[in-house]
Design a protein around this motif. Structure first.
Motif, PDB file in Angstrom:
ATOM      1  N   VAL A  66       0.868  -1.175   0.000  1.00 15.61           N
ATOM      2  CA  VAL A  66       0.000   0.000   0.000  1.00 15.61           C
ATOM      3  C   VAL A  66       0.903   1.223   0.000  1.00 15.61           C
ATOM      4  O   VAL A  66       2.012   1.198   0.541  1.00 15.61           O
ATOM      5  CB  VAL A  66      -0.956   0.018   1.213  1.00 15.61           C
ATOM      6  CG1 VAL A  66      -1.855  -1.207   1.211  1.00 15.61           C
ATOM      7  CG2 VAL A  66      -0.181   0.077   2.529  1.00 15.61           C
ATOM      8  N   TRP A  67       0.426   2.323  -0.630  1.00 13.37           N
ATOM      9  CA  TRP A  67       1.258   3.520  -0.702  1.00 13.37           C
ATOM     10  C   TRP A  67       0.372   4.745  -0.909  1.00 13.37           C
ATOM     11  O   TRP A  67      -0.719   4.655  -1.484  1.00 13.37           O
ATOM     12  CB  TRP A  67       2.295   3.408  -1.817  1.00 13.37           C
ATOM     13  CG  TRP A  67       1.727   3.306  -3.211  1.00 13.37           C
ATOM     14  CD1 TRP A  67       1.501   4.313  -4.095  1.00 13.37           C
ATOM     15  CD2 TRP A  67       1.296   2.099  -3.863  1.00 13.37           C
ATOM     16  NE1 TRP A  67       0.969   3.821  -5.257  1.00 13.37           N
ATOM     17  CE2 TRP A  67       0.842   2.467  -5.148  1.00 13.37           C
ATOM     18  CE3 TRP A  67       1.269   0.758  -3.491  1.00 13.37           C
ATOM     19  CZ2 TRP A  67       0.344   1.534  -6.063  1.00 13.37           C
ATOM     20  CZ3 TRP A  67       0.773  -0.165  -4.390  1.00 13.37           C
ATOM     21  CH2 TRP A  67       0.334   0.221  -5.660  1.00 13.37           C
ATOM     22  N   GLY A 100      -4.075   2.782  -5.122  1.00 10.71           N
ATOM     23  CA  GLY A 100      -5.217   1.973  -4.735  1.00 10.71           C
ATOM     24  C   GLY A 100      -6.544   2.672  -4.933  1.00 10.71           C
ATOM     25  O   GLY A 100      -6.654   3.727  -5.556  1.00 10.71           O
ATOM     26  N   GLY A 101      -7.587   2.052  -4.357  1.00 13.21           N
ATOM     27  CA  GLY A 101      -8.944   2.537  -4.564  1.00 13.21           C
ATOM     28  C   GLY A 101      -9.344   3.694  -3.683  1.00 13.21           C
ATOM     29  O   GLY A 101     -10.339   4.373  -3.965  1.00 13.21           O
ATOM     30  N   SER A 131      -5.881  -2.399  -3.207  1.00 12.64           N
ATOM     31  CA  SER A 131      -4.712  -1.718  -2.652  1.00 12.64           C
ATOM     32  C   SER A 131      -3.825  -1.148  -3.754  1.00 12.64           C
ATOM     33  O   SER A 131      -2.913  -0.367  -3.490  1.00 12.64           O
ATOM     34  CB  SER A 131      -3.879  -2.662  -1.770  1.00 12.64           C
ATOM     35  OG  SER A 131      -3.009  -3.465  -2.548  1.00 12.64           O
ATOM     36  N   GLY A 132      -4.093  -1.579  -4.986  1.00 13.42           N
ATOM     37  CA  GLY A 132      -3.278  -1.191  -6.128  1.00 13.42           C
ATOM     38  C   GLY A 132      -2.547  -2.362  -6.736  1.00 13.42           C
ATOM     39  O   GLY A 132      -2.169  -2.334  -7.908  1.00 13.42           O
ATOM     40  N   VAL A 133      -2.332  -3.418  -5.944  1.00 15.05           N
ATOM     41  CA  VAL A 133      -1.684  -4.638  -6.416  1.00 15.05           C
ATOM     42  C   VAL A 133      -2.343  -5.831  -5.732  1.00 15.05           C
ATOM     43  O   VAL A 133      -3.068  -5.686  -4.748  1.00 15.05           O
ATOM     44  CB  VAL A 133      -0.164  -4.639  -6.128  1.00 15.05           C
ATOM     45  CG1 VAL A 133       0.554  -3.624  -7.006  1.00 15.05           C
ATOM     46  CG2 VAL A 133       0.120  -4.352  -4.651  1.00 15.05           C
ATOM     47  N   VAL A 163      -7.737   0.200 -10.406  1.00 18.07           N
ATOM     48  CA  VAL A 163      -6.481   0.861 -10.051  1.00 18.07           C
ATOM     49  C   VAL A 163      -5.503   0.994 -11.212  1.00 18.07           C
ATOM     50  O   VAL A 163      -4.363   1.400 -11.009  1.00 18.07           O
ATOM     51  CB  VAL A 163      -5.790   0.097  -8.892  1.00 18.07           C
ATOM     52  CG1 VAL A 163      -6.624   0.191  -7.630  1.00 18.07           C
ATOM     53  CG2 VAL A 163      -5.538  -1.363  -9.263  1.00 18.07           C
ATOM     54  N   ASP A 164      -5.919   0.661 -12.436  1.00 15.90           N
ATOM     55  CA  ASP A 164      -4.967   0.603 -13.547  1.00 15.90           C
ATOM     56  C   ASP A 164      -5.231   1.668 -14.618  1.00 15.90           C
ATOM     57  O   ASP A 164      -5.018   1.431 -15.806  1.00 15.90           O
ATOM     58  CB  ASP A 164      -4.993  -0.792 -14.190  1.00 15.90           C
ATOM     59  CG  ASP A 164      -4.477  -1.862 -13.251  1.00 15.90           C
ATOM     60  OD1 ASP A 164      -3.629  -1.536 -12.395  1.00 15.90           O
ATOM     61  OD2 ASP A 164      -4.921  -3.015 -13.360  1.00 15.90           O
ATOM     62  N   GLN A 165      -5.707   2.838 -14.198  1.00 17.86           N
ATOM     63  CA  GLN A 165      -5.980   3.949 -15.099  1.00 17.86           C
ATOM     64  C   GLN A 165      -7.189   3.641 -15.983  1.00 17.86           C
ATOM     65  O   GLN A 165      -8.189   4.361 -15.942  1.00 17.86           O
ATOM     66  CB  GLN A 165      -4.756   4.300 -15.939  1.00 17.86           C
ATOM     67  CG  GLN A 165      -3.535   4.684 -15.107  1.00 17.86           C
ATOM     68  CD  GLN A 165      -2.290   4.852 -15.937  1.00 17.86           C
ATOM     69  OE1 GLN A 165      -2.345   5.114 -17.143  1.00 17.86           O
ATOM     70  NE2 GLN A 165      -1.135   4.696 -15.311  1.00 17.86           N
ATOM     71  N   THR A 166      -7.109   2.618 -16.806  1.00 16.66           N
ATOM     72  CA  THR A 166      -8.276   2.094 -17.497  1.00 16.66           C
ATOM     73  C   THR A 166      -8.868   0.999 -16.621  1.00 16.66           C
ATOM     74  O   THR A 166      -8.183   0.036 -16.275  1.00 16.66           O
ATOM     75  CB  THR A 166      -7.893   1.526 -18.872  1.00 16.66           C
ATOM     76  OG1 THR A 166      -7.394   2.599 -19.685  1.00 16.66           O
ATOM     77  CG2 THR A 166      -9.087   0.894 -19.567  1.00 16.66           C
TER      78      THR A 166
END
Length: 378
Positions: free
Chosen positions: A165-166, A170-171, A270-272, A354-357
């Motif tokens: 997490v950073w 993330g969401g 979390s983004g990943v 979390v991946d732009q698209t």
């Protein structure tokens, strides 16, 4: 060749929940993990026609492009073992530090990761993304064709994965105030990833990124946002025994993969996910003149239609459109019938936010079509 696109999509299916089993743990991970019970025989390993190793010369850092040269060429119908790495938490300046800090062995696989981080260069223009293996050219694939990728096996070359997490990621990016990296250690016997005592995540490995090269006019693009040619789809159902179909835009198709996941919840919030090294064994089949405009997938239990957009509402609308179009064109329903079936029998899941698209996928269960049979390769 299969005579019609409808027959092609019926025969080529991806595995649903019944096939979401964890792949075997190879010797590289067994030193870290408990052995399987001696009474349980090891499944027979698939013998590939080719092996593409996770060596620096076979890697591309973070981008796709029609002008990215193939590192390997295979034939239509070949089975290929593709090794990938997970550099999450590993720095370019001191890659050994991650392993020593987390009490992880610097074994042969770790040494490959270290060599890659020290040797492979990012894209010169500044495009950033995942550490990927490829591209692999499939002889005979041409623009206007569809490439079928059958996931025959997925294995772990290392006994751990990483989640982070950073701030800004993330969401809920505004809510994260500090960066933290979590190492999930795998228990091979129970097929779980352990964060800490009392927290065990079932292992369901899949490749987060599977892509063909985009058309030449697109130029080089980051591997982070998914697109019509595949990429960072992050669909957790694309596990061992499943099939993905991607539209071919350049000669050879040029398949690239990476971003292995040990497990992921829908949304990847979390983004990943549990970012992990994976070895994918896949069979490539070229379907001549079978044109797709978006990725499609199938499992023994489901068809999967994909919707993408920077706006989640539009991604949902696109997934619905793809699902209705599939049922109309491939299964023979009217538009209104297909929309009714989508509303009453199809689940729409958020792949990732979390991946732009952003991604939404429609899970169309085969069981609701009681008068039909859908043969599958598994």
């Amino acid at each position: 060749m299969i005579p019609s696109r409808r027959h092609f999509l019926r025969r080529t299916a991806q595995s649903g929940l019944a096939a979401l089993s964890v792949a075997s743990f190879p010797a590289a991970a067994s030193a870290l993990l408990p052995d399987e019970p001696a009474t349980r025989p090891e499944p027979a390993r698939i013998k590939p026609d080719h092996v593409v190793r996770s060596l620096p010369e076979n890697m591309v850092w973070g981008y796709f492009g029609a002008n990215v040269p193939a590192v390997y060429t295979v034939k239509d119908g070949d089975v290929v073992e593709i090794q990938t790495v997970n550099p999450s938490g590993v720095s370019r300046t001191n890659p050994e530090e991650f392993y020593t800090k987390n009490n992880l062995p610097i074994d042969a696989h770790a040494q490959e990761v270290i060599a890659i981080m020290k040797t492979v260069k990012p894209e010169p223009s500044g495009i950033r993304g995942h550490m990927l293996t490829g591209p692999i050219a499939i002889d005979g694939a041409q623009p206007g064709d569809t490439l079928e990728i059958r996931m025959l096996d997925l294995t772990f070359p290392a006994g751990f994965g990483v989640n982070s997490v950073w701030p800004g990621g993330g969401g809920i990016p505004e809510a994260v105030t500090s960066r933290e990296t979590f190492v999930y250690r795998y228990d091979a016997k129970r097929k779980v990833a352990i964060l800490k005592e009392g927290v065990e995540i079932p292992l369901k490995p899949f490749m987060g990124v599977m892509a063909l090269s985009p058309p030449p006019e697109t130029g080089r693009v980051s591997s982070i946002p998914p697109a019509f040619f595949g990429g960072n789809l992050d669909i957790k159902h694309l596990t061992k025994g499943t099939t993905l179909y991607l539209p071919v835009s350049v000669p050879g198709g040029m398949f690239t993969t990476g971003d292995g996941h040990g497990a992921q919840g829908n949304g990847e919030v979390s983004g990943v996910a549990i970012e992990t090294a994976l070895t994918l064994t896949a069979k490539f089949i070229v379907h001549k003149g079978k044109k797709l405009t978006m990725p499609r997938a199938e499992t023994p239990t489901h068809f999967i239609a994909v919707g993408l957009d920077k706006d989640l509402n539009k991604a949902m609308k696109n997934a619905l459109t793809e699902a209705v179009t599939f049922m109309k064109d491939e299964l023979g329903f009217t538009f209104n019938e297909a929309l009714s079936i989508a509303s009453t029998g199809v689940d729409f899941e958020v792949s990732q936010v979390v991946d732009q698209t952003l991604g939404v996928h429609a899970m169309i269960p085969k069981a609701i079509f009681t008068k039909r049979k859908f043969p599958y390769w598994t």
